[in-house]
Scaffold this motif. Structure first.
Motif, short mmCIF file in Angstrom:
data_model
loop_
_atom_site.label_atom_id
_atom_site.label_comp_id
_atom_site.label_asym_id
_atom_site.label_seq_id
_atom_site.Cartn_x
_atom_site.Cartn_y
_atom_site.Cartn_z
N MET A 13 52.13 -35.92 51.39
CA MET A 13 50.86 -35.26 51.29
C MET A 13 50.42 -35.17 49.83
SD MET A 13 51.07 -32.12 54.02
CE MET A 13 49.39 -31.64 53.83
N PRO A 14 49.15 -35.39 49.55
CA PRO A 14 48.66 -35.28 48.17
C PRO A 14 48.78 -33.85 47.64
CG PRO A 14 47.08 -36.45 49.55
CD PRO A 14 48.13 -35.89 50.46
N SER A 15 49.10 -33.75 46.35
CA SER A 15 49.22 -32.43 45.74
C SER A 15 48.94 -32.52 44.25
CB SER A 15 50.61 -31.85 45.96
OG SER A 15 51.56 -32.59 45.25
N PHE A 16 48.70 -31.37 43.64
CA PHE A 16 48.59 -31.28 42.18
C PHE A 16 48.95 -29.86 41.76
CE2 PHE A 16 44.45 -29.79 43.49
CZ PHE A 16 44.10 -28.83 42.55
N ASP A 17 49.15 -29.69 40.46
CA ASP A 17 49.50 -28.39 39.90
C ASP A 17 48.38 -27.89 39.01
OD1 ASP A 17 51.99 -28.50 41.08
OD2 ASP A 17 52.97 -29.36 39.31
N ILE A 18 48.08 -26.61 39.13
CA ILE A 18 47.16 -25.94 38.21
C ILE A 18 48.03 -25.18 37.23
CG2 ILE A 18 45.30 -24.26 37.96
CD1 ILE A 18 44.59 -24.77 40.91
N SER A 19 47.88 -25.50 35.95
CA SER A 19 48.71 -24.84 34.94
C SER A 19 47.87 -24.57 33.70
CB SER A 19 49.91 -25.72 34.58
OG SER A 19 49.47 -26.92 33.99
N SER A 20 48.49 -23.95 32.73
CA SER A 20 47.83 -23.69 31.45
C SER A 20 48.90 -23.76 30.37
CB SER A 20 47.16 -22.32 31.45
OG SER A 20 46.51 -22.11 30.23
N GLU A 21 49.08 -24.96 29.83
CA GLU A 21 50.12 -25.17 28.83
C GLU A 21 49.51 -25.14 27.44
OE1 GLU A 21 52.22 -28.71 29.80
OE2 GLU A 21 52.87 -27.93 31.73
N LEU A 22 50.27 -24.62 26.52
CA LEU A 22 49.85 -24.48 25.13
C LEU A 22 50.25 -25.74 24.36
CD1 LEU A 22 48.86 -22.67 22.80
CD2 LEU A 22 51.19 -21.83 22.63
N ARG B 228 50.77 -24.65 42.79
CA ARG B 228 50.79 -25.96 43.44
C ARG B 228 49.81 -25.94 44.60
NH1 ARG B 228 55.29 -29.64 43.98
NH2 ARG B 228 54.87 -29.76 41.77
N VAL B 229 48.94 -26.95 44.66
CA VAL B 229 47.95 -27.08 45.72
C VAL B 229 48.25 -28.37 46.47
CG1 VAL B 229 45.51 -27.23 46.29
CG2 VAL B 229 46.23 -25.89 44.33
N THR B 230 48.42 -28.26 47.79
CA THR B 230 48.73 -29.41 48.64
C THR B 230 47.69 -29.49 49.74
OG1 THR B 230 51.07 -28.96 48.24
CG2 THR B 230 50.55 -30.50 50.00
N GLY B 231 47.20 -30.70 49.99
CA GLY B 231 46.20 -30.89 51.04
C GLY B 231 46.40 -32.20 51.76
N ALA B 232 45.68 -32.39 52.87
CA ALA B 232 45.82 -33.60 53.67
C ALA B 232 45.14 -34.79 53.02
CB ALA B 232 45.25 -33.36 55.07
N PHE C 208 39.66 -18.63 31.16
CA PHE C 208 41.00 -19.03 30.74
C PHE C 208 41.12 -20.55 30.88
CE2 PHE C 208 45.70 -19.15 31.02
CZ PHE C 208 46.00 -18.36 29.93
N PRO C 209 41.72 -21.24 29.91
CA PRO C 209 41.82 -22.70 30.00
C PRO C 209 42.86 -23.13 31.05
CG PRO C 209 42.91 -21.93 28.03
CD PRO C 209 42.25 -20.73 28.65
N LEU C 210 42.46 -24.00 31.95
CA LEU C 210 43.35 -24.51 32.99
C LEU C 210 43.48 -26.03 32.87
CD1 LEU C 210 42.04 -22.55 36.11
CD2 LEU C 210 44.04 -22.01 34.73
N GLN C 211 44.65 -26.54 33.23
CA GLN C 211 44.87 -27.98 33.30
C GLN C 211 45.31 -28.33 34.72
OE1 GLN C 211 47.28 -26.85 30.48
NE2 GLN C 211 45.64 -26.93 29.00
N TYR C 212 44.95 -29.51 35.12
CA TYR C 212 45.28 -29.99 36.47
C TYR C 212 46.19 -31.19 36.30
CZ TYR C 212 41.20 -27.11 36.87
OH TYR C 212 40.32 -26.06 36.74
N GLN C 213 47.45 -31.03 36.69
CA GLN C 213 48.47 -32.02 36.40
C GLN C 213 49.20 -32.45 37.65
OE1 GLN C 213 50.74 -29.62 33.74
NE2 GLN C 213 49.60 -30.29 31.95
N ASN C 214 50.00 -33.50 37.51
CA ASN C 214 50.88 -34.00 38.59
C ASN C 214 50.10 -34.32 39.87
OD1 ASN C 214 53.01 -33.63 36.85
ND2 ASN C 214 53.59 -31.67 37.71
N PHE C 215 48.94 -34.93 39.73
CA PHE C 215 48.15 -35.31 40.90
C PHE C 215 48.91 -36.45 41.58
CE2 PHE C 215 44.83 -36.64 43.62
CZ PHE C 215 43.92 -35.61 43.68
N ARG C 216 49.35 -36.22 42.82
CA ARG C 216 50.15 -37.22 43.55
C ARG C 216 49.55 -37.49 44.91
NH1 ARG C 216 55.55 -34.28 41.87
NH2 ARG C 216 55.64 -35.07 39.75
N ASP C 217 49.66 -38.73 45.32
CA ASP C 217 49.19 -39.12 46.66
C ASP C 217 50.30 -39.12 47.66
OD1 ASP C 217 46.49 -39.33 46.86
OD2 ASP C 217 46.44 -41.33 45.98
#
Length: 164
Positions: free
Chosen positions: A1-10, A132-136, A155-164
Motif C-alpha cells: 500500500m502507498p504511504s508517506f511520512d509527515i515530519s519536520s526535520e531541522l 505515517r499516512v497510508t492509503g489505497a 510550522f514547517p512540515l516535510q513529506y518524505q518516504n513516499f512509497r508505492d
C-alpha cells in the motif's frame, strides 16, 4: 500500500550558515560597533541565544536573523520559540530561542484530526516525531499532502518516504 511520512526535520547545516551570515552582518554594521550584540548557536541544546544592549537591539538582531533563516530554509523561523528577555549584568539583555524539531504530540493529533475531518480514506499513525499516512491509492495521499500544505501554516512540515 502507498504511504508517506509527515515530519519536520531541522537542517543544522543551513541553520549554522544562517547564524554565520547574521554574525558577519552584526560585525559589519556601524550601529552595532562597540556593543555586546551577538548571536550564539548551541547545537547540543538546540537553542539560539541573542545578546544585546537593549530590547530594541534584540529586535534589530531578530530582524536580521529571521530573513537569513528563511533564505536558507523556508518557514524555518516558525520553528523558533522565543523565551523571555533576561537582564544580564548592567544594562545588557539576552533572549534564548528554542529550536523545535520534529512533530510534537499536540501537532500530530491536530494533523490526524484534520485528515479524519476531511473523511479521506487513509490510515494515520503517530511514530515518534513523525506521522505515517497510508492509503489505497497514490492520488488520495497527494490530496492529504495538499490539505496539509493548505491547513498547517504555522510550522514547517516535510513529506518524505513516499512509497508505492
Amino acid at each position: 500500500m502507498p504511504s508517506f511520512d509527515i515530519s519536520s526535520e531541522l537542517d543544522m547545516v543551513a541553520l549554522k550558515n544562517a547564524i554565520d551570515a547574521v554574525e558577519r552582518v552584526i560585525n559589519n554594521r556601524f550601529d552595532f560597533k562597540g556593543t555586546s550584540a551577538k548571536v550564539d548557536l548551541n547545537e547540543k541544546d538546540e537553542t539560539i541565544t541573542l545578546h544585546g544592549d537593549s530590547n530594541a537591539q534584540l529586535d534589530q538582531i531578530k530582524d536580521i536573523l529571521f530573513p537569513a533563516l528563511e533564505k536558507k530554509e523556508a518557514d524555518s523561523s516558525k520553528r523558533l520559540e522565543s523565551g523571555d528577555v533576561q537582564k544580564v549584568s548592567g544594562n545588557k539583555v539576552k533572549v534564548e530561542m528554542k529550536i523545535k524539531a520534529g512533530i510534537d504530540q499536540e501537532l500530530a493529533k491536530r494533523i490526524i484530526k484534520l485528515i479524519k475531518d476531511e473523511k479521506l480514506k487513509v490510515q494515520t499513525a503517530i511514530q515518534g516525531d513523525t506521522v505515517r499516512v497510508t492509503g489505497a491509492k497514490r492520488d488520495i495521499l497527494q490530496e492529504v499532502i495538499a490539505l496539509m500544505r493548505k491547513s498547517i501554516t504555522d510550522f514547517p512540515l516535510q513529506y518524505q518516504n513516499f512509497r508505492d
